[in-house]
Design an enzyme around this catalytic site. Structure first.
Site, PDB file in Angstrom:
ATOM      1  N   ASP A   1       3.995   3.293   4.123  1.00 34.29           N
ATOM      2  CA  ASP A   1       2.964   4.746   3.170  1.00 34.29           C
ATOM      3  C   ASP A   1       3.719   5.937   4.412  1.00 34.29           C
ATOM      4  OD1 ASP A   1       2.255   2.527   1.848  1.00 34.29           O
ATOM      5  OD2 ASP A   1      -0.152   3.248   2.169  1.00 34.29           O
TER       6      ASP A   1
ATOM      7  N   HIS B   1       2.169  -6.194   1.822  1.00 35.29           N
ATOM      8  CA  HIS B   1       1.884  -6.655   3.223  1.00 35.29           C
ATOM      9  C   HIS B   1       2.341  -7.132   4.319  1.00 35.29           C
ATOM     10  CE1 HIS B   1      -2.677  -5.895   1.582  1.00 35.29           C
ATOM     11  NE2 HIS B   1      -2.047  -5.872   0.372  1.00 35.29           N
ATOM     12  N   THR B   2       3.677  -6.784   4.129  1.00 34.10           N
ATOM     13  CA  THR B   2       4.348  -6.619   5.171  1.00 34.10           C
ATOM     14  C   THR B   2       4.650  -6.518   6.728  1.00 34.10           C
ATOM     15  OG1 THR B   2       5.838  -6.087   3.879  1.00 34.10           O
ATOM     16  CG2 THR B   2       6.218  -7.917   4.020  1.00 34.10           C
ATOM     17  N   ASP B   3       4.131  -4.664   5.849  1.00 32.94           N
ATOM     18  CA  ASP B   3       4.216  -3.674   7.249  1.00 32.94           C
ATOM     19  C   ASP B   3       3.394  -3.781   8.134  1.00 32.94           C
ATOM     20  OD1 ASP B   3       2.284  -3.267   6.360  1.00 32.94           O
ATOM     21  OD2 ASP B   3       3.059  -0.433   5.845  1.00 32.94           O
TER      22      ASP B   3
ATOM     23  N   GLU C   1      -5.422   7.278  10.113  1.00 27.46           N
ATOM     24  CA  GLU C   1      -6.048   7.034   8.635  1.00 27.46           C
ATOM     25  C   GLU C   1      -6.728   6.133   9.758  1.00 27.46           C
ATOM     26  OE1 GLU C   1      -4.467   6.607   5.861  1.00 27.46           O
ATOM     27  OE2 GLU C   1      -5.335   5.155   4.335  1.00 27.46           O
TER      28      GLU C   1
ATOM     29  N   GLY D   1      -6.510   6.724  -4.766  1.00 31.74           N
ATOM     30  CA  GLY D   1      -6.980   5.630  -5.045  1.00 31.74           C
ATOM     31  C   GLY D   1      -5.934   4.009  -5.432  1.00 31.74           C
TER      32      GLY D   1
ATOM     33  N   SER E   1      -0.295   6.006  -2.311  1.00 33.15           N
ATOM     34  CA  SER E   1      -0.254   6.669  -0.768  1.00 33.15           C
ATOM     35  C   SER E   1      -0.867   8.160  -0.846  1.00 33.15           C
ATOM     36  CB  SER E   1       1.129   6.613  -0.049  1.00 33.15           C
ATOM     37  OG  SER E   1       1.729   5.134   0.059  1.00 33.15           O
ATOM     38  N   SER E   2      -2.100   8.457  -1.551  1.00 31.42           N
ATOM     39  CA  SER E   2      -2.247   9.358  -1.580  1.00 31.42           C
ATOM     40  C   SER E   2      -2.733  10.063  -0.551  1.00 31.42           C
ATOM     41  CB  SER E   2      -3.533   9.513  -2.856  1.00 31.42           C
ATOM     42  OG  SER E   2      -4.396   9.083  -2.783  1.00 31.42           O
ATOM     43  N   SER E   3      -3.791   9.232   0.165  1.00 33.50           N
ATOM     44  CA  SER E   3      -3.867   9.585   1.226  1.00 33.50           C
ATOM     45  C   SER E   3      -2.608   9.804   2.538  1.00 33.50           C
ATOM     46  CB  SER E   3      -5.037   8.802   1.975  1.00 33.50           C
ATOM     47  OG  SER E   3      -4.592   7.100   1.853  1.00 33.50           O
TER      48      SER E   3
END
Ligand code: GLA
Length: 390
Positions: free
Chosen positions: A176, A39-41, A164, A126, A130-132
């Protein structure tokens, strides 16, 4: 199943569905792991991901009209959408990721043609791998290749993220899509999310592996809680701005300033900010440790990162905690942490080669007893980013 076999199955299906298209091409968009930098991006900090050997494979050919015919082999489901009718539709589920990409390609001014597409993936869906993003990136790459679109890699990454954020509605950062596009086999990407400058760091170690464990816990809270964490980080910045002028994001807050002003932040904003600010520092320390080949130090930082994600950022869950504790209790494991957004999905452990069998048997025997779920474990290899498969 290896990539060659998967490709042949897709080509066969393509021929069956679209007999008029007889010259399709095949593309691969990989999933990714992140060694550290949770959660740094979206806080404009650093991350350290690489693409892995699980990917979406996409077979496609242009059409002469404006129709997108898209078949998902995994769902055995064919969707038809006109390029003139691209809007988010809950009922179209998986197809929204592709539609979002075409929507923003059109919005960038490209005159698009329709396409026949068949695709499938072996990235846990899920699972935080990073499948999405892989699906968005491979769709954009396929369209660029087949329709000669004048789009740089960075445009492609940003457009996929926009699909996204603004079409599907998940406020993910850039990591991702960046990793799925720019990775090089046997390298980690040390990415600065503030300006997208990056270094490829060679992975020199031959006696350790990255092992992925899928908790099989669905990430039900992933979207709503993810978006909430993002808002909390912005709210923390708004308060800190009063004391530290000129900051754009938590990235700009030094540890010293944070320690000085953290009492100005109400809970839980103080905890969220503490995680992010120290996590950004941990990424830099891991990169230094990689230079010295100091695996003990990397493992220690991964463990710290995991504790911080659990206690300060609060994105863990029982299954993840159990998996992390089991994995870390095996001799020969340096560190273990959540791979992606959290709330379920997969963990990554840094494991000595000779400890892998013990690792597998411990997780396979203990995890189901404690959770009632059967985990999936695999030893992953790094991989190149999105590419054509000849
Ligand atoms: C998800 C998002 C990324 C990143 C991670 C957490 O994977 O898509 O942008 O924020 O969570 O590090």
């Amino acid at each position: 199943m290896n990539i060659e076999k998967r490709k042949n199955i897709l080509l066969k299906k393509f021929k069956e569905l679209y007999p008029e298209s007889n010259n399709p091409k095949v593309f691969a968009g990989p999933g990714r792991v992140n060694i550290i930098g949770g959660h740094t991006d979206y806080n404009l900090g650093f991350v350290l991901p690489t693409a892995v050997d699980r990917e979406i494979l996409m077979v496609a050919q242009n059409r002469d009209d404006y129709l997108l015919k898209i078949f998902s082999l995994d769902y055995n489901d064919l969707k038809e959408v006109s390029l003139y009718d691209l809007k988010f539709d809950n009922e179209k589920r998986w197809a929204n990721y592709l539609m979002g990409v075409f929507y923003f390609l059109k919005g960038s001014g490209f005159k698009l043609k329709g396409m026949n597409i068949v695709f499938s993936g072996d990235i846990p869906q899920g699972g935080g791998m990073s499948s999405s993003a892989a699906l968005e990136v491979v769709t954009a790459y396929t369209a660029r290749a087949l329709q000669d679109l004048n789009l740089t890699d960075i445009d492609l990454i940003k457009l996929s993220q926009k699909a996204e954020n603004k079409f599907v509605g998940v406020m993910c950062g850039i990591m991702d899509q960046f990793a799925s596009t720019m990775s090089k086999k046997n390298h980690l990407i040390f990415l600065d999310c503030a300006d997208l400058s990056f270094k490829l760091i060679p992975m020199k170690f031959s006696d350790i592996k990255f092992v992925i464990c899928d908790t099989k816990k669905e990430r039900t809270l992933a979207t709503s809680e993810y978006n909430k964490r993002r808002q909390q980080c912005s709210a923390a910045v708004e308060i800190l701005k009063k004391y530290i002028p000129g900051i754009r994001a938590l990235r700009d807050v030094s540890i010293e300033d944070f320690e000085k002003y953290k009492n100005k932040l109400p809970s839980p904003l103080n905890k969220r900010a503490e995680h992010v600010i120290y996590e950004i520092d941990r990424v830099k320390k891991v990169v230094e440790a990689l230079g010295r080949n100091d695996l003990d130090c990397i493992g220690k930082l991964q463990r710290e990162s995991q504790r911080s994600m659990r206690d300060l950022f609060e994105i863990s869950c029982d299954e993840l905690d159990i998996m992390v504790d089991l994995a870390n209790s095996v001799r020969g494991v340096y560190g273990t942490r959540i791979i992606g957004g959290g709330f379920g999905g997969c963990t990554i452990s840094l494991v000595k080669l000779e400890a892998i069998e013990d690792f597998k048997s411990k997780i396979l025997s203990e995890y189901p007893k404690k959770t009632g779920k059967i985990p999936e474990i695999w030893v992953c290899e790094s991989s190149d980013g999105v590419r054509e498969i000849k």
